[in-house]
Scaffold this active site. Structure first.
Site, PDB file in Angstrom:
ATOM      1  N   HIS A   1     -45.097 -51.175 -19.829  1.00 41.32           N
ATOM      2  CA  HIS A   1     -44.483 -52.476 -19.557  1.00 41.32           C
ATOM      3  C   HIS A   1     -45.455 -53.607 -19.868  1.00 41.32           C
ATOM      4  O   HIS A   1     -45.077 -54.632 -20.444  1.00 41.32           O
ATOM      5  CB  HIS A   1     -44.063 -52.586 -18.087  1.00 41.32           C
TER       6      HIS A   1
ATOM      7  N   HIS B   1     -46.645 -45.452 -17.380  1.00 41.96           N
ATOM      8  CA  HIS B   1     -45.362 -46.142 -17.517  1.00 41.96           C
ATOM      9  C   HIS B   1     -45.546 -47.642 -17.311  1.00 41.96           C
ATOM     10  O   HIS B   1     -45.027 -48.455 -18.097  1.00 41.96           O
ATOM     11  CB  HIS B   1     -44.379 -45.573 -16.497  1.00 41.96           C
ATOM     12  N   GLU B   2     -46.285 -48.016 -16.292  1.00 37.20           N
ATOM     13  CA  GLU B   2     -46.516 -49.433 -16.020  1.00 37.20           C
ATOM     14  C   GLU B   2     -47.375 -50.088 -17.100  1.00 37.20           C
ATOM     15  O   GLU B   2     -47.174 -51.253 -17.432  1.00 37.20           O
ATOM     16  CB  GLU B   2     -47.155 -49.621 -14.646  1.00 37.20           C
TER      17      GLU B   2
END
Length: 90
Positions: A71, A67-68
């Site tokens: 980003h 998920h990071e």
């Protein structure tokens, strides 16, 4: 390690990925919780529920890391410089 520093895990595409010491507390708690869950589910103790708990914790933290990375990729596409990802308890 307890002084607020972080531990570098690896570098990916020039991005330093590190974890804060607080993640080890959460990792321990997730492993204990999931081991107890699988002991109740399987009706047995021993290494099998522990291994399932460990694999669940690895999958959980792996999903947070992916998920990071999402980003970071979007930020880099938009011209925002990313030097590192630091994972911590919050």
């Amino acid at each position: 390690m307890l002084g607020g520093g972080s531990i570098t895990l690896f570098h990916f595409r020039g991005i330093r990925v590190s974890v804060d010491w607080s993640w080890f507390i959460v990792l321990f708690l997730v492993i204990v919780y999931m081991t107890n869950f699988f002991e109740g589910l399987l009706g047995e103790g021993g290494t099998t529920p522990f291994l399932f708990g460990l694999l669940s914790a690895i999958g959980f933290f792996g999903s947070i890391l992916l998920h990071e990375f999402g980003h970071a990729v979007v930020a880099m596409r938009n011209g925002i410089g990313i030097s590192g990802i630091q994972l911590w308890i919050f």
